[in-house]
Design an enzyme around this catalytic site. Structure first.
Site, mmCIF file in Angstrom:
data_model
loop_
_atom_site.group_PDB
_atom_site.id
_atom_site.type_symbol
_atom_site.label_atom_id
_atom_site.label_comp_id
_atom_site.label_asym_id
_atom_site.label_seq_id
_atom_site.Cartn_x
_atom_site.Cartn_y
_atom_site.Cartn_z
ATOM 1 N N LYS A 274 79.241 -107.243 -23.540
ATOM 2 C CA LYS A 274 79.623 -106.821 -22.186
ATOM 3 C C LYS A 274 80.165 -108.049 -21.471
ATOM 4 C CE LYS A 274 76.987 -102.755 -21.645
ATOM 5 N NZ LYS A 274 75.571 -102.669 -21.322
ATOM 6 N N HIS B 197 79.892 -111.282 -15.949
ATOM 7 C CA HIS B 197 80.555 -110.936 -14.687
ATOM 8 C C HIS B 197 80.039 -111.758 -13.512
ATOM 9 C CE1 HIS B 197 77.030 -108.647 -13.514
ATOM 10 N NE2 HIS B 197 77.040 -108.101 -14.704
ATOM 11 N N HIS C 214 76.354 -112.332 -12.967
ATOM 12 C CA HIS C 214 75.697 -113.304 -13.844
ATOM 13 C C HIS C 214 75.935 -114.738 -13.383
ATOM 14 C CE1 HIS C 214 75.637 -109.958 -16.967
ATOM 15 N NE2 HIS C 214 74.378 -110.269 -16.740
HETATM 16 N N1 ARG Z 1 70.294 -109.106 -19.482
HETATM 17 C C1 ARG Z 1 69.782 -108.737 -18.198
HETATM 18 C C2 ARG Z 1 70.909 -108.282 -17.291
HETATM 19 O O1 ARG Z 1 72.041 -108.613 -17.503
HETATM 20 C C3 ARG Z 1 69.056 -109.865 -17.527
HETATM 21 C C4 ARG Z 1 67.854 -110.386 -18.274
HETATM 22 C C5 ARG Z 1 66.958 -111.168 -17.404
HETATM 23 N N2 ARG Z 1 65.814 -111.724 -18.039
HETATM 24 C C6 ARG Z 1 64.721 -111.044 -18.442
HETATM 25 N N3 ARG Z 1 63.760 -111.687 -19.024
HETATM 26 N N4 ARG Z 1 64.595 -109.748 -18.219
HETATM 27 O O2 ARG Z 1 70.649 -107.570 -16.337
#
Ligand code: ARG
Length: 563
Positions: free
Chosen positions: A124, A127, A130
């Site tokens: 993905k 963006h 992030h």
């Molecule tokens: N991959 C997730 C997202 O893009 C964020 C992960 C954050 N870290 C965690 N330990 N849940 O929304």
């Protein structure tokens, strides 16, 4: 030199109060006529059976005054006026000796802090949201390390889940292999969107995707190889962004890392009597705490995001024995983290209280509305490159003769975006606007970077100031204001740590830049009539540049020597 500490000790010699209590009571007066620090005597009245203004008067008589211009009482307040020449000399000389480490300390020595940040999802786009996590996480990493903490930066990649079944399915049908090599994420996104379009028409394709995910989970060769390919291609793309931002991680243990570690945790939750059956799913009930249940296993037996986070939390505690575990993740996941932390607490882990969700707001565009489902996303890399090229245009206009324009535009353009994310308290939404972000005036990254470059250009032209410096020559209120901000630089860093809020530091750097420009606009540095003023002012310029550099560095922004 820590004036608060000095004042506290002096007060302690005249009244019987705890050091901590004294320090907490010390105020910074709103007006400079009231001194630089003030101590209100109200809370002493009862114990001493005297009116506060009498107490203040007595204290003013008895207190040891060396190093202060004066210490006197104004009504019930004891006001401290620091000896400005001593203050200027101490502060500036400290900066110039400590240089890049000015503001650092060892307060965090021996303490490990894990910081989960950035954490984009494989296949993905990386963006704009992030970048919020990346900028805050990277800056907390730098700030905490600067104060002696041992930080472990973890990129908890979203590299597992049912979406990979969909992706494999889409890959087999529609993937353009050439495009995949050239623009992997764009191609993966295209086929992912196509999958959803198709599923709207014919839902049987969803069954096919489930089958592929099952194969993936069972470790079948072809599916694993495809998944690895997606992961690798995505990471290569993400690295471009991390390179531009100068961000590094100590660990890339993402969601897939916990695949073989979850069973044990699910079993543990069950053994502790927390696992409840709910329509076939396994959950931990949290209604007592006004929360929906935390789902551990879905009705088809699959684990989910929360299962992986519970497993990751335990793994991190066992591996790093953290003092604090920080998760820099958007506000829309507030409930998720509350559920996870509560579940850890119910499992009997008192360290659940050391887990912190550092949340942040949304990124909005002044002129756009986006839908990810339709594939309308803004790629961060494109945005960063746009920022760089727009900055280059501005430089071409303002300073066409500048050397290494490209390099400068890169640092200033990227810095401008990062600065925007770190400027306001993190829970506030950001409205993305090029004009605001790239302006050389106002509270922007380019403004602060320009201030640094200006200071450096003064030093290149006039030298660093030589010989014995007479700091009493720095006697204007603008100089004093500037040095006060420089002196309290570390306080701002510590306050930022206390609230896990880099914007506190950002604001402080903005204040330093503003105070410097005010000083520079009102007072001449190159006064040939008075060499001593010139020399002292050059030292002040040098110290200012150094502190701005240290500050920006803690935000993850590089300075440029000219722009
Ligand atoms: N991959 C997730 C997202 O893009 C964020 C992960 C954050 N870290 C965690 N330990 N849940 O929304």
């Amino acid at each position: 030199m820590d004036y608060k500490k000095i004042i506290t000790a002096r007060i302690k010699d005249t009244v019987d109060l705890e050091l901590e209590t004294i320090e907490r009571l010390i105020e910074i007066p709103p007006k400079s006529e009231m001194g630089d620090y003030a101590f209100p005597c109200f809370s002493l009245a009862k114990a001493l059976r005297k009116a506060p203004n009498i107490i203040a008067e007595d204290m003013a008589k008895n207190i040891y005054k060396e190093g202060f211009e004066k210490i006197e009482n104004l009504g019930p307040y004891l006001n401290f006026f620091v000896d400005k020449a001593v203050f200027m000399k101490n502060t500036i000389e400290t900066v110039l000796t400590e240089k890049d480490s000015y503001g650092s300390s060892e307060v965090g020595k021996g303490k490990n802090i894990t910081i989960d940040f950035s954490s984009p999802n494989i296949a993905k786009p990386f963006h704009v949201g992030h970048l919020f996590s990346t900028a805050i996480g990277n800056s907390l990493y730098r700030i905490l390390s600067f104060e002696g903490y041992n930080c472990i930066g973890i990129n908890h990649l979203g590299d597992w889940g049912t979406q990979f079944g969909k992706l494999i399915c889409a890959y087999k049908r529609w993937c353009d292999k050439e495009k995949l090599e050239k623009e992997p994420i764009k191609e993966l996104l295209r086929i992912y969107v196509k999958f959803h379009d198709e599923a709207d028409r014919d839902s049987s394709i969803e069954d096919e995707a489930r089958m592929y995910f099952k194969k993936l989970e069972d470790g079948e060769k072809e599916e694993i190889e495809l998944w690895e390919k997606f992961r690798e291609l995505s990471l290569k793309e993400f690295q471009k962004v991390y390179y531009l931002l100068n961000v590094k991680f100590d660990s890339y243990a993402g969601e897939s890392f916990y695949n073989d570690k979850m069973d044990a945790v699910v079993e543990e939750i069950d053994k502790k009597g927390l696992l409840v059956d709910s329509n076939g799913a396994k959950v931990v009930m949290l209604d007592e705490f006004n929360m929906p249940p935390c789902i551990i296993k879905k009705s088809d037996g699959a684990t989910i995001y929360a299962t992986r986070d519970l497993t990751a939390a335990e793994y991190r505690k066992n591996t790093y024995n953290f003092y604090k575990s920080i998760y820099v993740v958007g506000g829309e996941q507030k409930l998720h983290f509350k559920q996870v932390f509560k579940t850890l607490e119910l499992m009997g882990y008192d360290w659940a209280k050391d887990c912190n969700h550092v949340s942040f707001g949304l990124v909005k565009f002044a002129d756009k509305k986006l839908s990810t489902r339709k594939g309308e996303v803004i790629f961060l890399e494109d945005l960063l490159n746009e920022s760089i090229s727009k900055t280059l245009e501005i430089i071409n206009e303002k300073n066409p003769e500048l050397e290494n324009k490209e390099e400068v535009a890169k640092k200033v353009g990227v810095g401008a975006m990062v600065f925007t994310y770190l400027k306001n308290s993190r829970e506030k939404d950001i409205v993305f606007d090029w004009k605001d972000m790239l302006s050389f005036d106002g509270e922007t990254g380019p403004y602060v970077q320009y201030t640094y470059a200006r200071a450096k250009s003064i030093l290149r032209k006039l030298g660093n100031g030589s010989g014995e410096i007479d700091y009493s020559k720095l006697n204007t209120s603008e100089e004093f204001e500037l040095v006060k901000y420089i002196e309290s630089f570390q306080n701002a860093i510590l306050a930022a740590i206390d609230k896990l809020e880099p914007s506190i530091l950002t604001r402080h750097i903005i204040e330093i830049a503003k105070a410097f420009n005010k000083f520079y606009n009102l007072h001449k540095i190159a006064t040939e009539e008075d060499k001593e003023i010139k020399n002292a002012r050059l030292k002040l310029v040098e110290a200012t540049a150094q502190v701005i550099k240290n500050g920006l560095n803690l935000l993850g922004i590089s300075v440029v020597e000219s722009m």
